[in-house]
Design a protein around this motif. Structure first.
Motif, short mmCIF file in Angstrom:
data_model
loop_
_atom_site.label_atom_id
_atom_site.label_comp_id
_atom_site.label_asym_id
_atom_site.label_seq_id
_atom_site.Cartn_x
_atom_site.Cartn_y
_atom_site.Cartn_z
N LEU A 141 0.59 -0.76 0.06
CA LEU A 141 0.29 0.38 0.19
C LEU A 141 0.84 0.95 0.30
N PRO A 142 1.15 1.77 -1.34
CA PRO A 142 1.66 2.76 -1.36
C PRO A 142 1.27 4.02 -0.58
N VAL A 143 2.10 4.90 0.09
CA VAL A 143 1.03 6.12 0.63
C VAL A 143 2.15 6.76 0.43
N PHE A 144 1.16 8.72 0.43
CA PHE A 144 1.74 9.63 0.36
C PHE A 144 1.27 11.07 1.20
N ARG A 190 -2.89 11.37 1.06
CA ARG A 190 -4.05 12.13 2.56
C ARG A 190 -3.58 13.42 3.07
N ILE A 191 -4.63 14.29 3.48
CA ILE A 191 -4.21 14.58 4.23
C ILE A 191 -4.25 15.16 5.65
N ALA A 204 -6.09 -0.68 8.84
CA ALA A 204 -7.03 -0.87 7.79
C ALA A 204 -7.07 -1.95 7.33
N VAL A 205 -5.82 -1.68 6.79
CA VAL A 205 -5.39 -3.34 5.38
C VAL A 205 -4.25 -5.00 6.50
N GLY A 206 -4.44 -4.56 8.12
CA GLY A 206 -3.79 -5.38 8.69
C GLY A 206 -2.29 -5.40 8.36
N ALA A 207 -1.54 -4.08 7.92
CA ALA A 207 -0.42 -4.34 8.05
C ALA A 207 1.35 -4.37 8.82
N ALA A 290 -6.53 -6.64 -0.61
CA ALA A 290 -7.75 -6.49 -1.55
C ALA A 290 -8.69 -6.31 0.16
N GLY A 291 -8.49 -5.99 0.95
CA GLY A 291 -9.34 -6.04 2.36
C GLY A 291 -8.86 -4.37 2.50
N GLY A 292 -10.02 -3.77 3.29
CA GLY A 292 -9.56 -3.09 4.44
C GLY A 292 -10.30 -1.76 3.54
N ASP A 293 -10.91 -2.07 2.30
CA ASP A 293 -12.16 -0.59 1.56
C ASP A 293 -11.19 0.30 1.97
N VAL A 294 -9.98 0.25 1.12
CA VAL A 294 -9.29 2.25 1.95
C VAL A 294 -9.27 2.64 0.15
N GLU A 295 -9.91 4.11 0.27
CA GLU A 295 -10.21 4.63 -1.22
C GLU A 295 -8.61 5.37 -1.47
#
Length: 443
Positions: A141-144, A190-191, A204-207, A290-295
């Motif tokens: 899950l790449p995040v900024f 995200r902000i 949310a994703v169980g990382a 697949a899980g977490g339903d992250v937008e």
């Protein structure tokens, strides 16, 4: 008259004796996992078996101790699998859950889900954090995160992040998302405060781990400490990598706290040090969890960050300077253009060592280096491959000259010096730190 067989349960010496006894009509007794289950799982045989005359029953309980049951194949129903017999069940207990192999090259040994926290490394090429997460995880899950504390007014009344830099950052993040999507992934934007945003996404994703590049300034180091404290309570590992300098911090021939405080001393210490190879990007990255339903989230505008876009455009027109386009794609194009200019530039005075300064005595790539759209190693490697001249590092020359392509190495070494010295004093607790000097006479 024939004696009636004695019931073993009534004979106190039955543990040390055995007899040939007539038994019920079965040819053999087979130990299987079905004997451990309720009786409704066992189906009676359809055809009766011939009756044997007698059966030798083990006469010591210790013989049962030497039996063990191996786990059934996970893909088959549990009650249909028969066991094999081996020694000592206490040493090899029955396990129904798959165990993670210790070999990291095995796909089953990978982490289920990991988060890559992008910071000042907005690229997919030569990105060790992204590469490591992709190799060690089943999904990534790449995040900024646009940190709100980086915007607004400082105590002195100036913008913490000006409109030009903010525009450049927004374009770089958008280009990073595009490059990730082209390789089967995406970028979550995200902000908010990273320690809050990252923690929520991890839950949310169980990382199981968060990958990121180390930074050097005081505020960035404090941000890393906050992330570590929060994720430690969640039992999530934070794995840091280094990718903002030409030389790797682990390759320095001295401890960081013992680094010379002047450039001349630093340059002398790293003389002859080799640059690590560039990490190539794979064509297909791991997909999102697949899980977490992250937008994925929308990339913010200047207004969302509290800046005035109208004032930004008017300032750009008044200065007569076109705004630079951020992003890795633009950085690679400019790098290739600069390499072509270096290749086509004629040698000065017929020598092989000509000064390479590019347009207006600059390669014009500093903004992309600062934002991490391009790594110093990628820049140096591309010039080595593209330029027709041999790029000889200034640190490897006996005369220490800065002519020709050594000029580029000279500038990158200055950049390394400032980042390493900043890291030295931002991570160390010293009451009376020594002053940092450029010592240009040593150059």
């Amino acid at each position: 008259m024939e004696a009636k067989p004695q019931d073993p349960t009534e004979n106190p010496n039955s543990e040390t004796q055995s007899e040939d006894l007539p038994i019920a009509p079965f040819t053999s007794i087979t130990l299987s996992l079905s004997t451990l289950l309720p009786t409704h799982f066992i189906f009676p045989p359809k055809t009766p078996h011939p009756t044997p005359k007698s059966l030798k029953i083990p006469n010591q309980i210790s013989s049962l101790y030497n039996l063990t049951l191996t786990s059934p194949t996970p893909t088959k129903p549990f009650f249909k699998s028969k066991s094999t017999v081996s020694a000592n069940p206490l040493q090899t207990p029955l396990s129904l859950n798959p165990r993670r192999p210790s070999d990291p090259s095995n796909a089953a040994a990978a982490r289920r889900t990991s988060v890559v926290w992008f910071r000042n490394d907005l690229r997919v090429h030569d990105n060790e954090s992204l590469s490591a997460a992709n190799n060690e995880s089943m999904s990534v899950l790449p995040v900024f995160c646009f940190d709100q504390r980086d915007y607004g007014k400082s105590k002195s009344g100036f913008d913490k992040t000006g409109p030009y830099r903010a525009s450049f950052l927004i374009e770089s993040v958008a280009n990073l998302r595009k490059n990730l999507q082209a390789r089967g992934s995406d970028l979550i934007v995200r902000i908010g405060k990273p320690e809050t945003v990252i923690t929520e996404l991890v839950k949310a994703v169980g990382a199981e781990a968060v990958y990121a590049h180390r930074e050097v300034s005081h505020d960035e180091v404090k941000g890393e400490e906050r992330i570590e404290r929060v994720l430690k309570d969640e039992g999530v590992e934070v794995k840091y990598h280094w990718g903002s300098t030409l030389y790797h911090v682990d390759d320095l021939p001295f401890k960081l706290e013992e680094m010379p405080t002047n450039y001349g001393g630093f340059r002398e210490k790293v003389k002859g040090l080799k640059v690590r190879k560039v990490i190539e990007v794979v064509d297909q990255l791991r997909g999102l969890p697949a899980g977490g339903d992250v937008e994925v989230g929308e990339i913010p505008s200047l207004v969302d960050l509290g800046l005035n876009p109208t004032a930004t455009m008017s300032q750009a027109k008044a200065s007569g300077n076109a705004c630079l386009v951020g992003g890795e794609t633009e950085a690679l194009e400019r790098l290739q253009k600069f390499a072509s200019e270096c290749k086509s530039q004629p040698a000065k005075d017929g020598s092989n060592d000509s000064s390479v300064y590019g347009a207006n005595f600059s390669c014009k790539i500093s903004p992309w280096l600062a934002m991490g759209c391009l790594s110093p190693r990628s820049m140096f490697d591309e010039l080595k491959k593209s330029a027709s001249r041999t790029i000889s590092a200034a640190s490897n020359r006996k005369d220490g000259g800065d002519s020709g392509m050594n000029w580029l190495m000279y500038e990158l070494l200055w950049r390394d010096f400032f980042r390493f010295i900043t890291k030295k004093y931002s991570s160390a607790k010293q009451n009376n730190p020594a002053p940092v000097t450029a010592c240009t006479s040593a150059v």
